[in-house]
Design an enzyme around this catalytic site. Structure first.
Site: not given
Ligand code: PBG
Length: 309
Positions: A181, A233
């Site tokens: 991520k 992601k």
């Molecule tokens: C963290 C999380 C995030 C997203 C999903 N889980 C945000 C981040 O890491 O800042 C982002 C999902 C999206 O942008 O659609 N709980």
């Protein structure tokens, strides 16, 4: 002829719908940065989940939006916290007809908006956070989640969650690990979706967009710790990473078509600059072609309807 020789499939079962459930909401609240996406009430969430099952989606990924937050994110481990309540609602609605998945992270529940708790110097404390993640995983599995999705990028999170789940007898609970991520600008709209209080950034725990080898290392660590499915992601700016991960491991690979990717298409389409439906289909097909077995996308229900047509 095109149908006969098409190399890439897109099917409802491959799609997972992320959903936001807001504590205390009486009616769905529109998210201005993500037109068409809402913070659900418990009731409208149940309806959307039943519809997701009917459409043959692969699953739903639930996010909670609590009405109060604190330094340590207590709402995340509270059995009556909004996310755990939403999980119970979902499972009572669809049983085993649809996979109910839950976001396992503290950022929606902490007053500072970080994915973990902070140390005395105000830095994210990796190991103190792991203890809470373990508890949160058990709370979610006890509420009935079929799949937990640790998304906080703390080192060692998959291992401690697996150990805690097993010790509590949740042997069948699956871990979908947000393995690679990236610290991405494309998460922007999500911050409104969950009323995030984040100041600063997540660069001490999320990856540098410049790095690809590091993603494979993160994935290897998660698989070794017991991840059943690994995720990349965001998706679109990282299609090469999805391909490399798909070629590198033998567990299923998920990709998250995130909020900013959704917002870009919706905004351009609203301006009449692109053909919305074609852009959506092409987006999801490209993520599948890159190697994702399953895709989390805010378009999941709509696309399933289009595919059934
Ligand atoms: C963290 C999380 C995030 C997203 C999903 N889980 C945000 C981040 O890491 O800042 C982002 C999902 C999206 O942008 O659609 N709980």
């Amino acid at each position: 002829m095109r149908r006969l020789v098409s190399e890439t499939t897109l099917e409802p079962r491959q799609l997972i719908l992320p959903m936001f459930i807001r504590e205390g909401a009486r009616e769905p609240i529109a998210i201005s940065t993500m037109p068409g996406v809402y913070q659900h009430t418990r009731d409208t969430a149940r309806k959307a989940i039943a519809e997701a099952a009917q459409l043959g989606l692969g699953g739903v990924m639930l996010f909670g939006v609590p009405s109060s937050k604190d330094e340590v994110g207590s709402g995340a481990v509270d059995p009556d916290g909004i996310l755990n309540v939403a999980i119970r609602d979902a499972v009572s609605e669809v049983g085993d007809d649809l996979l109910v998945m839950s976001d396992l992270c503290l950022d929606e529940f902490t007053s500072h908006g970080h994915c973990g708790v902070l140390d005395s110097a105000g830095r994210v404390d990796n190991d103190a956070t792991l203890k809470i993640y373990a508890e949160m995983g058990v709370a979610q599995a006890s509420a009935g989640a079929h799949v937990v999705g640790p998304s906080g990028m703390m080192d060692g999170q998959v291992g401690v969650i697996r150990t805690a789940l097993d010790a509590a007898g949740h042997l069948d609970t699956v871990i979908l690990a947000y393995a690679a991520k990236y610290a991405s600008a494309f998460f922007g709209p999500f911050r409104e979706a969950v009323d995030s209080s984040l100041q600063g950034d997540r660069k001490t725990y999320q990856q540098d967009p410049a790095n690809a080898r590091e993603a494979l290392r993160e994935v290897d660590l998660d698989v070794a710790e017991g991840a059943d499915i690994v995720m990349v992601k965001p998706a679109l700016a990282y299609l090469d990473i999805i391909r490399q991960v798909r070629d590198h491991v033998d567990v299923p690979v998920a990709a998250y078509n995130i909020s900013g990717e959704y917002a870009m298409v919706e905004a351009a389409a609203a301006n009449g600059w692109i053909d919305r439906e074609r852009a959506i289909m092409e987006t999801l097909t490209s993520i599948r072609r890159a190697g994702a077995d399953t895709i989390l996308t805010y378009w999941a229900a709509e696309v399933a309807q289009l595919l059934h047509r």
